[in-house]
Design an enzyme around this catalytic site. Structure first.
Site, mmCIF file in Angstrom:
data_model
loop_
_atom_site.group_PDB
_atom_site.id
_atom_site.type_symbol
_atom_site.label_atom_id
_atom_site.label_comp_id
_atom_site.label_asym_id
_atom_site.label_seq_id
_atom_site.Cartn_x
_atom_site.Cartn_y
_atom_site.Cartn_z
ATOM 1 N N LYS A 127 0.823 -1.209 0.000
ATOM 2 C CA LYS A 127 0.000 0.000 0.000
ATOM 3 C C LYS A 127 0.859 1.261 0.000
ATOM 4 C CE LYS A 127 -4.310 -1.815 1.590
ATOM 5 N NZ LYS A 127 -4.660 -2.685 2.721
ATOM 6 N N LYS A 229 -4.491 -13.029 -6.816
ATOM 7 C CA LYS A 229 -5.786 -13.164 -6.147
ATOM 8 C C LYS A 229 -6.828 -12.177 -6.658
ATOM 9 C CE LYS A 229 -5.277 -9.987 -2.397
ATOM 10 N NZ LYS A 229 -6.082 -9.402 -1.401
ATOM 11 N N LYS A 232 -10.282 -6.031 -5.077
ATOM 12 C CA LYS A 232 -10.901 -4.823 -5.643
ATOM 13 C C LYS A 232 -9.896 -3.981 -6.413
ATOM 14 C CE LYS A 232 -14.087 -4.844 -2.038
ATOM 15 N NZ LYS A 232 -14.126 -4.576 -0.612
HETATM 16 P P1 TYM Z 1 -10.499 -7.352 3.483
HETATM 17 O O1 TYM Z 1 -11.601 -6.386 3.665
HETATM 18 O O2 TYM Z 1 -9.425 -7.035 2.518
HETATM 19 O O3 TYM Z 1 -11.057 -8.768 3.110
HETATM 20 C C1 TYM Z 1 -12.093 -9.355 3.862
HETATM 21 C C2 TYM Z 1 -11.932 -10.849 3.918
HETATM 22 O O4 TYM Z 1 -11.953 -11.401 2.599
HETATM 23 C C3 TYM Z 1 -10.797 -12.213 2.411
HETATM 24 N N1 TYM Z 1 -10.369 -12.135 1.007
HETATM 25 C C4 TYM Z 1 -10.013 -13.207 0.295
HETATM 26 N N2 TYM Z 1 -9.965 -14.524 0.610
HETATM 27 C C5 TYM Z 1 -9.573 -15.375 -0.351
HETATM 28 N N3 TYM Z 1 -9.259 -14.985 -1.617
HETATM 29 C C6 TYM Z 1 -9.296 -13.678 -1.972
HETATM 30 N N4 TYM Z 1 -9.004 -13.318 -3.218
HETATM 31 C C7 TYM Z 1 -9.676 -12.719 -0.993
HETATM 32 N N5 TYM Z 1 -9.829 -11.373 -0.998
HETATM 33 C C8 TYM Z 1 -10.245 -11.036 0.237
HETATM 34 C C9 TYM Z 1 -9.744 -11.636 3.341
HETATM 35 O O5 TYM Z 1 -8.745 -12.594 3.632
HETATM 36 C C10 TYM Z 1 -10.596 -11.274 4.540
HETATM 37 O O6 TYM Z 1 -10.809 -12.402 5.368
HETATM 38 N N6 TYM Z 1 -7.763 -6.425 7.489
HETATM 39 C C11 TYM Z 1 -8.963 -7.101 7.042
HETATM 40 C C12 TYM Z 1 -10.210 -6.620 7.735
HETATM 41 C C13 TYM Z 1 -10.125 -6.703 9.214
HETATM 42 C C14 TYM Z 1 -10.207 -7.892 9.994
HETATM 43 C C15 TYM Z 1 -10.078 -7.467 11.335
HETATM 44 C C16 TYM Z 1 -10.403 -9.241 9.674
HETATM 45 C C17 TYM Z 1 -9.949 -5.670 10.067
HETATM 46 N N7 TYM Z 1 -9.931 -6.116 11.324
HETATM 47 C C18 TYM Z 1 -10.143 -8.392 12.384
HETATM 48 C C19 TYM Z 1 -10.445 -10.155 10.727
HETATM 49 C C20 TYM Z 1 -10.314 -9.720 12.056
HETATM 50 C C21 TYM Z 1 -9.106 -6.821 5.561
HETATM 51 O O7 TYM Z 1 -8.649 -5.851 5.068
HETATM 52 O O8 TYM Z 1 -9.854 -7.693 4.903
#
Ligand code: TYM
Length: 364
Positions: A127, A229, A232
């Site tokens: 990022k 992967k 967005k």
């Molecule tokens: P975020 O918002 O990027 O993604 C949310 C969830 O979707 C999963 N994910 C994927 N899994 C498999 N293949 C993919 N291509 C893929 N793209 C997204 C992510 O692994 C995630 O589980 N930091 C986190 C949000 C967060 C969080 C937390 C999660 C903030 N605090 C506490 C768990 C516990 C995030 O940015 O996820």
């Protein structure tokens, strides 16, 4: 829809159900990576665990979204959670910023987090490069940040993103954190911060939360562009809200290759990605049929894509219909998060009070 019959309930030593906690950032709509990597797991766990799921709007702020878009995205994701099968009566569903205890504990936890370890986090580097417009993936990002004279900047919220995520988890003293593969490094840091806190204050206050993968590996759902992967910012997503025409079009345009030239040749990455997607939604014998066709060179990618689109639609269309049903029901949605915030705050305020006490912040 997933069934919950294969999940065995698990209790803590005190007889209470084990705690599951997870969240998704409010940046737009949910895609198949979010669904298969996280949300479908949330749904499978809801009958047998004490589940708390939230919308990570504070984390979304780290990339400075437009305020109106952030607001509508929170609403979208809430509607998508419920449409995918999360029951507000069975789970605590809340918005991260509705829990002020999280922000306070984030400040406290940062006192035990090193800027070096934060700077070495893969997602931070990625990022930060994006924020500074750096294309190469040199490891000199620290120098680039400090030496940067332009008016682009890497904000401090981005650096301390893992602290906030650790606090999301630890404030609930969660046992399990269902996430996709890309979040495992953050989860590892959470465990490290928990251990550090315990050892500094000579306590066993925090446990070490782990991912929940139903006995399998953490999932990485591939995109349609032949590369890594689905995400967005990669622009290679199928969204739960995509209509039938859009979804079919995206799948039919997915990157492939020229096709196998010799029997039993290795499958290229873009085609393997399509098989991986099929693995999530298609019957095993259908997949085998296309694997065999690949092996004997009779495969037609057009047919495989049509089949894949058909099988994906079986999963996404019912969810899309429910999203459309509830997304404008403001009264219902705000009732859900109001109730969720009250319940989440009960847990969060208890932990914060104890953490303050452990750290020496006590009434005079
Ligand atoms: P975020 O918002 O990027 O993604 C949310 C969830 O979707 C999963 N994910 C994927 N899994 C498999 N293949 C993919 N291509 C893929 N793209 C997204 C992510 O692994 C995630 O589980 N930091 C986190 C949000 C967060 C969080 C937390 C999660 C903030 N605090 C506490 C768990 C516990 C995030 O940015 O996820």
């Amino acid at each position: 829809m997933e069934t919950n019959k294969d999940i065995k309930p698990e209790n803590k030593a005190d007889g209470n159900k084990k705690v599951v906690l997870s969240g998704i950032r409010s940046t737009g709509n949910l895609h198949l990576g979010n669904y298969f990597g996280a949300l479908s797991k949330f749904v499978r766990l809801q009958d047998n665990y004490d589940c708390r799921y939230f919308i990570a709007d504070l984390h979304a702020l780290t990339t400075n979204p437009d305020p109106a878009q952030l607001h509508s995205s929170v609403k979208n994701i809430l509607a998508e959670y419920i449409a995918a099968g999360l029951d507000p009566e069975k789970n605590i569903i809340y918005i991260q910023s509705d829990i002020p205890e999280i922000s306070e504990m984030y400040l406290l936890m940062n006192m035990h987090v090193g800027i070096g370890e934060l700077m070495r986090t893969a997602s931070f580097k990625e990022k930060a490069r994006k924020a500074l417009g750096i294309i190469s993936d040199s490891d000199e990002i620290e120098k680039e940040i400090i030496g940067n004279q332009s008016n682009q900047r890497v904000n401090a919220g981005l650096l301390t993103y893992p602290t906030l995520m650790a606090v999301d988890i630890l404030i609930h003293k969660a046992d399990y954190v269902p996430v996709g593969k890309d979040q495992e490094q953050h989860l590892e840091l959470t465990r490290r911060f928990a251990r550090r806190f315990n050892s500094f204050y000579k306590t066993e206050y925090f446990g070490e939360p782990v991912n929940f993968n139903f006995g399998g590996e953490a999932l990485k759902v591939p995109g349609l562009d032949g590369s890594g992967k689905m995400g967005k910012s990669e622009g290679n997503c199928i969204y739960l809200i995509d209509d039938e025409k859009t979804l079919r079009k995206k799948v039919m345009r997915a990157v492939t290759d020229e096709g196998p030239k010799e029997p039993n040749s290795a499958v290229s990455q873009p085609v393997e990605n399509l098989f991986t997607l099929m693995g999530l939604v298609s019957d095993p014998d259908v997949i085998q049929h296309y694997r065999d066709a690949y092996a004997d060179c009779s495969i037609r990618y057009g047919d495989l894509k049509k089949q894949l689109a058909e099988d994906l639609l079986k999963v996404t269309m019912p969810i899309r219909e429910r999203i459309l049903d509830i997304k404008d029901n403001d009264e219902y949605l705000s009732k859900v998060v109001k109730q969720g915030a009250e319940r989440a705050r009960e847990h969060a305020s208890k932990t914060l009070k104890e953490v303050r006490e452990i750290m020496g912040i006590r009434p005079l």
